[in-house]
Motif scaffolding. Structure first.
Motif, PDB file in Angstrom:
ATOM      1  N   GLY A  40       0.808  -1.219   0.000  1.00  0.00           N
ATOM      2  CA  GLY A  40       0.000   0.000   0.000  1.00  0.00           C
ATOM      3  C   GLY A  40       0.832   1.255   0.000  1.00  0.00           C
ATOM      4  O   GLY A  40       0.309   2.353   0.187  1.00  0.00           O
ATOM      5  N   ASP A  41       2.159   1.112  -0.218  1.00  0.00           N
ATOM      6  CA  ASP A  41       3.048   2.277  -0.276  1.00  0.00           C
ATOM      7  C   ASP A  41       2.829   3.094  -1.540  1.00  0.00           C
ATOM      8  O   ASP A  41       3.017   4.309  -1.545  1.00  0.00           O
ATOM      9  N   ARG A  42       2.484   2.392  -2.607  1.00  0.00           N
ATOM     10  CA  ARG A  42       2.268   3.019  -3.908  1.00  0.00           C
ATOM     11  C   ARG A  42       1.003   2.472  -4.522  1.00  0.00           C
ATOM     12  O   ARG A  42       0.577   1.364  -4.226  1.00  0.00           O
ATOM     13  N   GLU A  43       0.462   3.265  -5.441  1.00  0.00           N
ATOM     14  CA  GLU A  43      -0.723   2.843  -6.178  1.00  0.00           C
ATOM     15  C   GLU A  43      -0.339   2.744  -7.652  1.00  0.00           C
ATOM     16  O   GLU A  43       0.245   3.669  -8.205  1.00  0.00           O
ATOM     17  N   PRO A  44      -0.657   1.632  -8.301  1.00  0.00           N
ATOM     18  CA  PRO A  44      -0.309   1.514  -9.716  1.00  0.00           C
ATOM     19  C   PRO A  44      -1.110   2.490 -10.574  1.00  0.00           C
ATOM     20  O   PRO A  44      -2.251   2.816 -10.246  1.00  0.00           O
TER      21      PRO A  44
END
Length: 108
Positions: A40-44
């Motif tokens: 959940g650190d980044r969102e594609p």
């Protein structure tokens, strides 16, 4: 929303018995990127989300947590059982036309 997508990716990985590395290779992204998405650190990006969904055999809606596409196979089976029971418990309330419509839907 990133955490929700990460949970859904992780859920699909487990259901498909697939590793993050295998997903990365299939989706054409780095293993580190997949790890960040799962945490959940980044969102594609939207195009990457679609590629990941296809690699997992799910819909983008499932990964985003929207619509029926957001339901797992077990959730869909449970919902089917609930609907089937609801129809059976109330079958006498259906008109002939409504019964015919249900039959047509099920047979198509």
């Amino acid at each position: 929303m990133s955490e929700e997508i990460g949970k859904k990716i992780d859920e699909a990985l487990k259901e498909k018995n697939m590793t993050q590395k295998e997903l990365a290779e299939k989706a054409g992204v780095t293993e580190a990127a997949v790890s960040h998405y799962v945490k959940g650190d980044r969102e594609p990006r939207s195009n990457t989300l679609g590629v990941i969904a296809a690699a997992l055999g799910v819909t983008a809606g499932f990964l985003l947590g929207v619509g029926i596409g957001s339901m797992t196979k077990d959730d869909k089976l449970k919902k089917f059982e609930e609907l089937k029971n609801l129809i059976l418990e109330n079958k006498e309330l259906f008109s002939i036309e409504e019964r015919a419509e249900l039959a047509k839907i099920l047979l198509n």
